[in-house]
Design an enzyme around this catalytic site. Structure first.
Site, mmCIF file in Angstrom:
data_model
loop_
_atom_site.group_PDB
_atom_site.id
_atom_site.type_symbol
_atom_site.label_atom_id
_atom_site.label_comp_id
_atom_site.label_asym_id
_atom_site.label_seq_id
_atom_site.Cartn_x
_atom_site.Cartn_y
_atom_site.Cartn_z
ATOM 1 N N TYR A 180 0.832 -1.207 0.000
ATOM 2 C CA TYR A 180 0.000 0.000 0.000
ATOM 3 C C TYR A 180 0.870 1.260 0.000
ATOM 4 C CZ TYR A 180 -3.732 -3.245 1.342
ATOM 5 O OH TYR A 180 -4.626 -4.279 1.383
ATOM 6 N N HIS A 226 -16.100 25.728 -0.260
ATOM 7 C CA HIS A 226 -16.561 25.811 1.119
ATOM 8 C C HIS A 226 -15.412 26.354 1.968
ATOM 9 C CE1 HIS A 226 -17.908 24.609 5.127
ATOM 10 N NE2 HIS A 226 -19.114 24.523 4.607
ATOM 11 N N GLU A 262 -5.704 16.976 0.470
ATOM 12 C CA GLU A 262 -6.346 17.604 -0.684
ATOM 13 C C GLU A 262 -7.218 16.610 -1.443
ATOM 14 O OE1 GLU A 262 -3.484 19.617 -3.114
ATOM 15 O OE2 GLU A 262 -3.231 21.235 -1.660
ATOM 16 N N LYS A 321 -7.180 23.019 2.953
ATOM 17 C CA LYS A 321 -6.165 23.003 1.894
ATOM 18 C C LYS A 321 -5.072 24.036 2.159
ATOM 19 C CE LYS A 321 -8.512 21.077 -2.076
ATOM 20 N NZ LYS A 321 -8.697 21.264 -3.510
ATOM 21 N N GLU A 376 4.519 16.783 2.316
ATOM 22 C CA GLU A 376 3.881 16.885 0.997
ATOM 23 C C GLU A 376 2.928 15.725 0.757
ATOM 24 O OE1 GLU A 376 2.466 18.531 -2.036
ATOM 25 O OE2 GLU A 376 4.274 19.545 -1.313
#
Length: 118
Positions: free
Chosen positions: A16, A87, A76, A94, A69
């Site tokens: 994963y 919104h 995000e 963000k 990051e």
């Protein structure tokens, strides 16, 4: 669904993680730019560090940028998945994720400057 443990869990988790790195490289330009910076920064740290401690600080501060990051990109993606309408809370999330990356980069720059100049 049966819960995996031990070596099986470790192998699945590693898979994963690799998927996550591949998707960040494929879809996130900022992550690709930061990886490219590492092609310069890691060899520079190996060359410029006076000892192993300095080398660890220099490389570690760079890796914190990558971690931040990745977390920002994940945040995000979740915000974008929830909805495309604007919104205030989505924008705030963000912006704060972006600010976290900025702080990580500033931390990296400060560590390098302190070690190389002072």
């Amino acid at each position: 669904m049966e819960k995996t443990t031990g070596l099986t869990h470790f192998i699945k988790s590693a898979g994963y993680s690799i998927q996550g790195l591949k998707s960040a490289i494929k879809y996130e330009a900022a992550f690709r730019h930061e990886l490219a910076a590492g092609l310069i920064l890691i060899p520079a740290a190996l060359y410029l560090a006076n000892d192993k401690f300095e080398m660890a600080l220099m490389i570690g501060s760079y890796l914190i940028v990558l971690v931040t990051e990745l977390l920002n990109s994940a945040l995000e993606a979740v915000v974008d998945r929830i909805g495309s309408e604007r919104h205030e809370l989505s924008g705030r999330a963000k912006d704060q994720g972006s600010a976290a990356v900025f702080v990580a980069i500033a931390n990296c720059v400060m560590i390098w400057l302190i070690l190389l100049i002072f």
